[in-house]
Motif scaffolding. Structure first.
Motif, PDB file in Angstrom:
ATOM      1  N   GLY A  43      14.298  41.808  22.520  1.00 49.63           N
ATOM      2  CA  GLY A  43      13.867  40.463  22.862  1.00 49.63           C
ATOM      3  C   GLY A  43      12.412  40.276  22.483  1.00 49.63           C
ATOM      4  O   GLY A  43      11.804  41.135  21.832  1.00 49.63           O
ATOM      5  N   PRO A  44      11.802  39.157  22.894  1.00 46.61           N
ATOM      6  CA  PRO A  44      10.417  38.882  22.509  1.00 46.61           C
ATOM      7  C   PRO A  44       9.432  39.980  22.903  1.00 46.61           C
ATOM      8  O   PRO A  44       8.558  40.347  22.108  1.00 46.61           O
ATOM      9  CB  PRO A  44      10.115  37.566  23.236  1.00 46.61           C
ATOM     10  N   SER A  45       9.560  40.516  24.116  1.00 41.23           N
ATOM     11  CA  SER A  45       8.610  41.543  24.558  1.00 41.23           C
ATOM     12  C   SER A  45       8.758  42.825  23.761  1.00 41.23           C
ATOM     13  O   SER A  45       7.762  43.497  23.440  1.00 41.23           O
ATOM     14  CB  SER A  45       8.798  41.824  26.046  1.00 41.23           C
ATOM     15  N   GLN A  46       9.989  43.189  23.427  1.00 44.73           N
ATOM     16  CA  GLN A  46      10.204  44.407  22.651  1.00 44.73           C
ATOM     17  C   GLN A  46       9.699  44.228  21.212  1.00 44.73           C
ATOM     18  O   GLN A  46       9.126  45.148  20.625  1.00 44.73           O
ATOM     19  CB  GLN A  46      11.692  44.775  22.639  1.00 44.73           C
ATOM     20  N   ILE A  47       9.902  43.026  20.656  1.00 42.07           N
ATOM     21  CA  ILE A  47       9.371  42.743  19.320  1.00 42.07           C
ATOM     22  C   ILE A  47       7.843  42.846  19.342  1.00 42.07           C
ATOM     23  O   ILE A  47       7.221  43.398  18.428  1.00 42.07           O
ATOM     24  CB  ILE A  47       9.816  41.345  18.852  1.00 42.07           C
ATOM     25  N   GLY A  48       7.225  42.311  20.394  1.00 44.54           N
ATOM     26  CA  GLY A  48       5.775  42.389  20.523  1.00 44.54           C
ATOM     27  C   GLY A  48       5.287  43.825  20.603  1.00 44.54           C
ATOM     28  O   GLY A  48       4.265  44.175  20.005  1.00 44.54           O
ATOM     29  N   LEU A  49       5.993  44.667  21.357  1.00 45.59           N
ATOM     30  CA  LEU A  49       5.611  46.069  21.467  1.00 45.59           C
ATOM     31  C   LEU A  49       5.704  46.760  20.116  1.00 45.59           C
ATOM     32  O   LEU A  49       4.801  47.515  19.724  1.00 45.59           O
ATOM     33  CB  LEU A  49       6.492  46.771  22.497  1.00 45.59           C
ATOM     34  N   LEU A  50       6.794  46.513  19.386  1.00 43.21           N
ATOM     35  CA  LEU A  50       6.947  47.131  18.074  1.00 43.21           C
ATOM     36  C   LEU A  50       5.807  46.724  17.138  1.00 43.21           C
ATOM     37  O   LEU A  50       5.277  47.542  16.379  1.00 43.21           O
ATOM     38  CB  LEU A  50       8.302  46.739  17.466  1.00 43.21           C
ATOM     39  N   ALA A  51       5.440  45.430  17.192  1.00 44.55           N
ATOM     40  CA  ALA A  51       4.332  44.963  16.361  1.00 44.55           C
ATOM     41  C   ALA A  51       3.035  45.653  16.768  1.00 44.55           C
ATOM     42  O   ALA A  51       2.243  46.079  15.910  1.00 44.55           O
ATOM     43  CB  ALA A  51       4.201  43.445  16.472  1.00 44.55           C
ATOM     44  N   ALA A  52       2.806  45.785  18.079  1.00 44.80           N
ATOM     45  CA  ALA A  52       1.588  46.436  18.560  1.00 44.80           C
ATOM     46  C   ALA A  52       1.528  47.896  18.133  1.00 44.80           C
ATOM     47  O   ALA A  52       0.441  48.444  17.921  1.00 44.80           O
ATOM     48  CB  ALA A  52       1.516  46.332  20.090  1.00 44.80           C
ATOM     49  N   LEU A  53       2.691  48.505  17.976  1.00 42.59           N
ATOM     50  CA  LEU A  53       2.742  49.899  17.543  1.00 42.59           C
ATOM     51  C   LEU A  53       2.618  50.039  16.032  1.00 42.59           C
ATOM     52  O   LEU A  53       2.659  51.154  15.500  1.00 42.59           O
ATOM     53  CB  LEU A  53       4.052  50.545  18.007  1.00 42.59           C
ATOM     54  N   GLY A  54       2.550  48.899  15.347  1.00 42.03           N
ATOM     55  CA  GLY A  54       2.374  48.935  13.904  1.00 42.03           C
ATOM     56  C   GLY A  54       3.658  48.984  13.107  1.00 42.03           C
ATOM     57  O   GLY A  54       3.626  49.210  11.894  1.00 42.03           O
ATOM     58  N   ARG A  55       4.784  48.752  13.762  1.00 40.72           N
ATOM     59  CA  ARG A  55       6.057  48.779  13.049  1.00 40.72           C
ATOM     60  C   ARG A  55       6.301  47.432  12.374  1.00 40.72           C
ATOM     61  O   ARG A  55       6.355  46.400  13.029  1.00 40.72           O
ATOM     62  CB  ARG A  55       7.204  49.079  14.020  1.00 40.72           C
ATOM     63  N   GLY A  56       6.491  47.435  11.044  1.00 43.17           N
ATOM     64  CA  GLY A  56       6.806  46.204  10.330  1.00 43.17           C
ATOM     65  C   GLY A  56       8.289  45.954  10.226  1.00 43.17           C
ATOM     66  O   GLY A  56       8.740  44.818  10.121  1.00 43.17           O
ATOM     67  N   THR A  57       9.067  47.040  10.251  1.00 39.69           N
ATOM     68  CA  THR A  57      10.525  46.952  10.206  1.00 39.69           C
ATOM     69  C   THR A  57      11.101  47.870  11.269  1.00 39.69           C
ATOM     70  O   THR A  57      10.410  48.744  11.807  1.00 39.69           O
ATOM     71  CB  THR A  57      11.081  47.363   8.828  1.00 39.69           C
ATOM     72  N   VAL A  58      12.373  47.690  11.545  1.00 38.23           N
ATOM     73  CA  VAL A  58      13.027  48.505  12.562  1.00 38.23           C
ATOM     74  C   VAL A  58      14.505  48.616  12.213  1.00 38.23           C
ATOM     75  O   VAL A  58      15.088  47.701  11.601  1.00 38.23           O
ATOM     76  CB  VAL A  58      12.825  47.889  13.968  1.00 38.23           C
ATOM     77  N   ARG A  59      15.123  49.714  12.576  1.00 43.83           N
ATOM     78  CA  ARG A  59      16.530  49.971  12.251  1.00 43.83           C
ATOM     79  C   ARG A  59      17.391  49.531  13.434  1.00 43.83           C
ATOM     80  O   ARG A  59      17.221  50.008  14.562  1.00 43.83           O
ATOM     81  CB  ARG A  59      16.744  51.449  11.941  1.00 43.83           C
ATOM     82  N   VAL A  60      18.312  48.632  13.153  1.00 41.53           N
ATOM     83  CA  VAL A  60      19.127  48.019  14.206  1.00 41.53           C
ATOM     84  C   VAL A  60      20.559  47.831  13.719  1.00 41.53           C
ATOM     85  O   VAL A  60      20.843  47.945  12.521  1.00 41.53           O
ATOM     86  CB  VAL A  60      18.566  46.636  14.612  1.00 41.53           C
ATOM     87  N   ARG A  61      21.436  47.531  14.666  1.00 42.10           N
ATOM     88  CA  ARG A  61      22.749  46.998  14.285  1.00 42.10           C
ATOM     89  C   ARG A  61      22.601  45.479  14.200  1.00 42.10           C
ATOM     90  O   ARG A  61      22.043  44.859  15.106  1.00 42.10           O
ATOM     91  CB  ARG A  61      23.812  47.362  15.320  1.00 42.10           C
ATOM     92  N   PRO A  62      23.094  44.863  13.126  1.00 44.71           N
ATOM     93  CA  PRO A  62      22.911  43.411  12.980  1.00 44.71           C
ATOM     94  C   PRO A  62      23.734  42.632  13.989  1.00 44.71           C
ATOM     95  O   PRO A  62      24.696  43.155  14.569  1.00 44.71           O
ATOM     96  CB  PRO A  62      23.395  43.143  11.550  1.00 44.71           C
ATOM     97  N   ARG A  63      23.345  41.407  14.198  1.00 47.77           N
ATOM     98  CA  ARG A  63      24.131  40.518  15.060  1.00 47.77           C
ATOM     99  C   ARG A  63      25.450  40.200  14.355  1.00 47.77           C
ATOM    100  O   ARG A  63      25.467  39.852  13.172  1.00 47.77           O
ATOM    101  CB  ARG A  63      23.359  39.247  15.341  1.00 47.77           C
ATOM    102  N   PRO A  64      26.579  40.317  15.048  1.00 53.74           N
ATOM    103  CA  PRO A  64      27.868  40.039  14.405  1.00 53.74           C
ATOM    104  C   PRO A  64      27.975  38.582  13.958  1.00 53.74           C
ATOM    105  O   PRO A  64      27.477  37.674  14.612  1.00 53.74           O
ATOM    106  CB  PRO A  64      28.889  40.344  15.517  1.00 53.74           C
TER     107      PRO A  64
END
Length: 438
Positions: free
Chosen positions: A187-208
């Motif tokens: 969600g928004p908070s997790q996206i914010g944390l990833l950005a703060a950690l310097g992650r530009g991309t992330v490995r996920v399962r796509p939305r069906p």
């Protein structure tokens, strides 16, 4: 996507809700992971643990606008006898070269700016005269308007112990710490944390990708005038919205007339963009039940869809199977609006969440006191009634009747009341199982 294929059951068999759902989910395999840009990953499920490579914050920084000082220099400061310090410069957020704060000195510092060497604490500007030589300051003058504020003297009216108003390096997360666990819905908070950690991309399962098709020659697009015997198509809108709320990328196809060849062509066209196909209507025993007619006659190469009778109300007729070269799951739901929506909640929503790789695909069930008696629940069937659930009071109130066409009641409900197969009536005040839909 590889799915196992099921065996055909006897056409007269009546399936329980649990049996049908278990069979459906046994054939669902989570979608393959992909690498996505951060904002594209919102609503997706993380497939990797994220550990912290850089501590947050990465350096000691100020949590206030004020003055960076040595604690000993302000230890005795009071309003009557303020500590007077020499201001040696400004430290703004993003500053690289930092002045060193020596005895009797202070650096004017902004929120988020790195703590300069020698400083041990930050005194908020409100505890000082702001360098104006007067009473307590309410704010700092902008540097562009008053550059002299970066020098001169400041009077400090209150003490600040070491560490005061400083965000210490790593006080949020430390290097090597687990920041997010695989299986987390982003969600928004997790996206914010990833950005703060310097992650530009992330490995996920796509939305069906869910494609919704409603059937019926009587259906007319909302906004168009009704002719004799016609109704507006509500199911495709309701189911598409429900799929999006469940986390899917959902696409609505306009209502298809009761014609087998048209439906077959429509479904073939949609296979290219679907991870799940959902149809509504045409699954009962009527002469114009085109979904059943079309899908029950698929060749072995085209797939297999089985139509079943379930021990539930509403939603007795259901269809499920895997079609097309990629074995795309297809769930054929009944056409009455309430039956369709209840069926979505019970069967389609868990499929969407299973494809996303979420660990828990089911809505939680709770218990509430029913504020009205429930009479004439059919024996041998699990009944799902609409209800208004008050979590604070622990109560649920039935909304509308049991009719599967009562779409207004569905719109005013926020929960499903579950009446078990062996219960034919529920007295007022009795506890019932409730599935909140919020």
């Amino acid at each position: 996507m590889n799915h196992a294929t099921g065996q055909t059951s006897h056409p007269d068999r009546v399936w329980s809700v649990a049996e049908h759902l278990d069979d459906v989910l046994s054939k669902i395999v989570p979608l393959d992971p992909i690498e996505l840009q951060l904002l594209d990953a919102q609503g997706c499920v993380l497939v990797e643990d994220i550990t912290v490579t850089v501590p947050l914050p990465p350096f000691d920084n100020s949590s206030m606008d004020g003055y960076a000082v040595r604690a000993a220099d302000v230890a005795q400061a009071t309003e009557a006898a303020p500590a007077t310090l020499t201001v040696i410069g400004d430290v703004a957020a993003g500053s690289g070269e930092l002045p060193e704060v020596g005895p009797g000195q202070a650096a004017r510092i902004m929120t988020g700016a790195p703590l300069p060497p020698g400083a041990e604490a930050v005194v908020p500007v409100e505890w000082t005269d702001g360098g104006a030589g007067e009473g307590p300051a309410a704010t700092m003058a902008a540097h562009s308007a008053a550059p002299e504020g970066a020098g001169g003297e400041v009077r400090i009216h209150r003490p600040a112990p070491a560490g005061a108003h400083i965000r210490a390096r790593g006080s949020d997360v430390t290097q090597g710490e687990l920041a997010l666990r695989a299986g987390t819905l982003l969600g928004p908070s997790q996206i914010g944390l990833l950005a703060a950690l310097g992650r530009g991309t992330v490995r996920v399962r796509p939305r069906p990708r869910v494609v919704v098709v409603s059937t019926g020659s009587e259906l007319v697009q909302p906004g168009e005038a009704l002719g004799p015997g016609q109704i507006h198509d509500s199911n495709s809108f309701q189911l598409t919205a429900a799929a999006r709320a469940a986390g899917a990328l959902a696409y609505r196809v306009g209502a298809v007339a009761d014609d087998a060849e048209t439906l077959r062509a429509t479904l073939e066209d949609q296979l290219i963009r679907a991870d799940v196909l959902v149809t509504s209507g045409g699954v009962s025993v009527g002469a114009y039940d085109v979904v059943k007619e079309t899908l029950a006659s698929l060749s072995a190469d085209e797939g297999k869809v089985e139509f079943r009778k379930l021990a539930m109300q509403p939603g007795k007729p259901q269809g499920f199977g895997l079609i097309g070269p990629d074995h795309i799951p297809l769930l054929a739901l009944p056409g009455n609006p309430v039956s369709s929506y209840v069926s979505f909640e019970l069967f389609v929503r868990p499929v969407i969440r299973a494809l996303m790789g979420l660990p828990d695909v089911h809505r939680p069930t709770t218990t509430a006191r029913c504020t009205a008696a429930l009479a004439s629940s059919p024996k041998g069937k699990r009944q799902f009634l609409r209800g208004s659930y008050d979590a604070d009071a622990g109560t649920v109130t039935p909304v509308g009747g049991a009719g599967s066409h009562l779409i207004k009641a569905m719109a005013h409900a926020n929960a499903l009341i579950v009446v078990p197969e062996d219960t034919t009536e529920v007295p007022e005040g009795a506890d019932v199982d409730v599935v909140p839909l919020g």
